[in-house]
Design a protein around this motif. Structure first.
Motif, PDB file in Angstrom:
ATOM      1  N   PRO A   1       0.838  -1.153   0.031  1.00  0.00           N
ATOM      2  CA  PRO A   1       0.025  -0.085  -0.051  1.00  0.00           C
ATOM      3  C   PRO A   1       0.652   1.380  -0.062  1.00  0.00           C
ATOM      4  O   PRO A   1       0.483   2.148  -0.511  1.00  0.00           O
ATOM      5  N   ASN A   2       2.023   1.294   0.917  1.00  0.00           N
ATOM      6  CA  ASN A   2       2.807   2.705   1.053  1.00  0.00           C
ATOM      7  C   ASN A   2       4.174   2.152   1.272  1.00  0.00           C
ATOM      8  O   ASN A   2       4.991   3.080   1.543  1.00  0.00           O
ATOM      9  N   GLY A   3       4.553   0.970   1.436  1.00  0.00           N
ATOM     10  CA  GLY A   3       5.866   0.527   1.662  1.00  0.00           C
ATOM     11  C   GLY A   3       6.489   0.493   3.166  1.00  0.00           C
ATOM     12  O   GLY A   3       7.495   0.176   3.462  1.00  0.00           O
ATOM     13  N   HIS A   4       5.607   0.420   4.097  1.00  0.00           N
ATOM     14  CA  HIS A   4       5.905  -0.081   5.394  1.00  0.00           C
ATOM     15  C   HIS A   4       6.324  -1.364   5.352  1.00  0.00           C
ATOM     16  O   HIS A   4       5.837  -2.130   4.928  1.00  0.00           O
ATOM     17  N   GLY A   5       7.231  -1.590   6.175  1.00  0.00           N
ATOM     18  CA  GLY A   5       7.805  -2.885   6.370  1.00  0.00           C
ATOM     19  C   GLY A   5       8.573  -3.631   5.011  1.00  0.00           C
ATOM     20  O   GLY A   5       8.908  -4.787   4.932  1.00  0.00           O
ATOM     21  N   ALA A   6       9.102  -2.685   4.159  1.00  0.00           N
ATOM     22  CA  ALA A   6       9.643  -3.203   3.176  1.00  0.00           C
ATOM     23  C   ALA A   6      11.093  -3.905   3.344  1.00  0.00           C
ATOM     24  O   ALA A   6      11.644  -3.399   4.052  1.00  0.00           O
ATOM     25  N   SER A   7      11.559  -4.841   2.409  1.00  0.00           N
ATOM     26  CA  SER A   7      12.738  -5.556   2.844  1.00  0.00           C
ATOM     27  C   SER A   7      13.679  -5.573   1.699  1.00  0.00           C
ATOM     28  O   SER A   7      14.626  -5.878   1.881  1.00  0.00           O
ATOM     29  N   GLY A   8      13.236  -4.774   0.684  1.00  0.00           N
ATOM     30  CA  GLY A   8      14.047  -4.581  -0.648  1.00  0.00           C
ATOM     31  C   GLY A   8      14.122  -5.801  -1.659  1.00  0.00           C
ATOM     32  O   GLY A   8      14.853  -5.747  -2.466  1.00  0.00           O
ATOM     33  N   ARG A   9      13.362  -6.821  -1.408  1.00  0.00           N
ATOM     34  CA  ARG A   9      13.221  -7.911  -1.970  1.00  0.00           C
ATOM     35  C   ARG A   9      12.388  -7.799  -3.250  1.00  0.00           C
ATOM     36  O   ARG A   9      11.451  -8.745  -3.214  1.00  0.00           O
TER      37      ARG A   9
END
Length: 428
Positions: A67-75
């Motif tokens: 939704p907005n990129g919270h918790g993104a790991s970059g994978r």
């Protein structure tokens, strides 16, 4: 077909590498995480999500949904990054205490919608995270001690499956997996969540000079030792750039102000705080208690579930907070410790430590040193995983194996790539 053909496949906005604004929209909330993508799609609605899945099936590209990129790991390398922020509808039925919401609805928006009815969802400390993203990771909230995981309140998921079909999921393996196992199995386009009565809520922050840290910590230990489930208290050591070090206690109580102040009376024996914002408040105001940033920024965090509070406080108080900016200890227990039909299940650990700072080798080193010294179980909630961790750092091996089986059945082609996926668990 290739990702270059996306504009003919969906109605929502498509940005490709080289397009104006591409580098901005592909970035996650945490600016310290590099997030590559082959394209970014802002879905117009659930039907658009289904169209994207059918396109992905034909091209072999994977979809990473945020939704907005919270918790993104970059994978996300090589994926189409799907933004579901425009799926922001909210429909509240106070007669049955239910809300149906789109996948892009933020916690603060849901709280504002239900507050008028004397109800609450299960909000966390930030008003700008998506309810869906939190629920897919299990989710801790201000009212977790009273009502359990955020995911426990989800009664239905609206999803698009790997065949590009819209489905409503209310039970079975997929329902179990989505209630805390991440978004690896289908694309969630909406939720139905149970709401709770909240006729009276008291919340706020007490703030002292850091010289009172030990005294505040001792009262925090005593207050939380026998706190009712309706009371939640978090202890925090803070040292922000340009400011003096401070110590805080943030709290919420599902009940009246008189009882809330009696339960926290131990803090009144301490020196007068620099600030005390505790007051009766609407549930729509809970997101302001900790005053977390509401704009994207860079940060480096690590969390650990604690097995013993006394030893943990000794470790955390032994040295200054810096180079970290904040060290927070959250009281868990209550309903969170009771059985939950979710991948994480019951939280046996009674407290959680959260270590946060600006990205630097010094901060990373301090986080590792503290994590090694803390009385920690080695597990953590999915929503508190750092980019270099995996689901195996959060969930038990039996849960991981069940999730892998569900992934294989629900998404055999690997169309969906979550922030933390069953295929990235390794041999932890």
């Amino acid at each position: 077909m290739s990702v270059q053909d996306l504009r003919g496949a969906v109605r929502g906005r498509v940005r490709l590498p080289g397009d104006e604004g591409f580098d901005e929209v592909r970035r996650p909330w945490n600016r310290a995480v590099e997030q590559p993508a082959a394209a970014v799609v802002e879905a117009a609605d659930a039907a658009d999500v289904a169209a994207l899945v059918r396109f992905a099936r034909g091209t072999g590209v994977s979809i990473a949904t945020q939704p907005n990129g919270h918790g993104a790991s970059g994978r996300t390398d090589g994926t189409v990054l799907l933004r579901t922020g425009r799926l922001d509808g909210i429909d509240v039925d106070p007669s049955i205490r239910r809300a149906r919401i789109g996948a892009g609805v933020r916690s603060g928006a849901l709280q504002a919608a239900v507050a008028a009815h004397g109800l609450t969802a299960l909000p966390g400390s930030s008003p700008v995270v998506s309810v869906t993203g939190v629920a897919l990771g299990g989710g801790l909230s201000w009212f977790g001690r009273a009502f359990g995981w955020v995911a426990d309140a989800v009664t239905a998921f609206d999803v698009v499956d790997a065949d590009g079909e819209a489905r409503r999921v209310t039970d079975g393996d997929l329902f179990w997996a989505l209630r805390g196992g991440g978004g690896d199995y289908a694309i969630v386009t909406g939720l139905e969540v149970a709401l709770r009565a909240a006729p009276s809520v008291v919340g706020g922050r007490m703030l002292w000079d850091a010289r009172q840290a030990r005294a505040v910590a001792d009262v925090f230990r005593d207050v939380t030792a026998d706190a009712p489930d309706e009371l939640t208290a978090w202890f925090a050591l803070m040292h922000f750039p340009g400011a003096e070090p401070m110590v805080a206690v943030d709290s919420t109580y599902l009940g009246d102000e008189e009882t809330a102040r009696k339960l926290l009376a131990g803090f009144d024996a301490l020196p007068t705080p620099i600030a005390d914002t505790r007051r009766p408040m609407a549930v729509s105001e809970l997101g302001g208690i900790t005053a977390e940033p509401t704009d994207p920024s860079a940060g480096m965090s690590r969390a650990e579930l604690l097995t013993d509070l006394d030893d943990a406080l000794d470790v955390l108080l032994a040295e200054p907070v810096a180079p970290l900016m904040a060290v927070q200890v959250r009281h868990l227990g209550g309903a969170l410790a009771r059985p939950s039909d979710s991948p994480h299940g019951a939280l046996a650990e009674p407290y959680l430590a959260y270590l946060f700072g600006l990205p630097s080798p010094a901060v990373a080193g301090r986080q590792r040193a503290l994590a090694a010294a803390l009385p920690a179980s080695g597990r953590k909630p999915v929503t508190f995983l750092s980019p270099d961790e995996s689901l195996a750092d959060a969930l038990e091996p039996a849960a991981i194996e069940r999730l892998r089986s569900i992934k294989a059945a629900a998404d055999p082609r690997g169309l969906f790539r979550a922030n933390f996926s069953t295929v990235d668990t390794g041999d932890h």
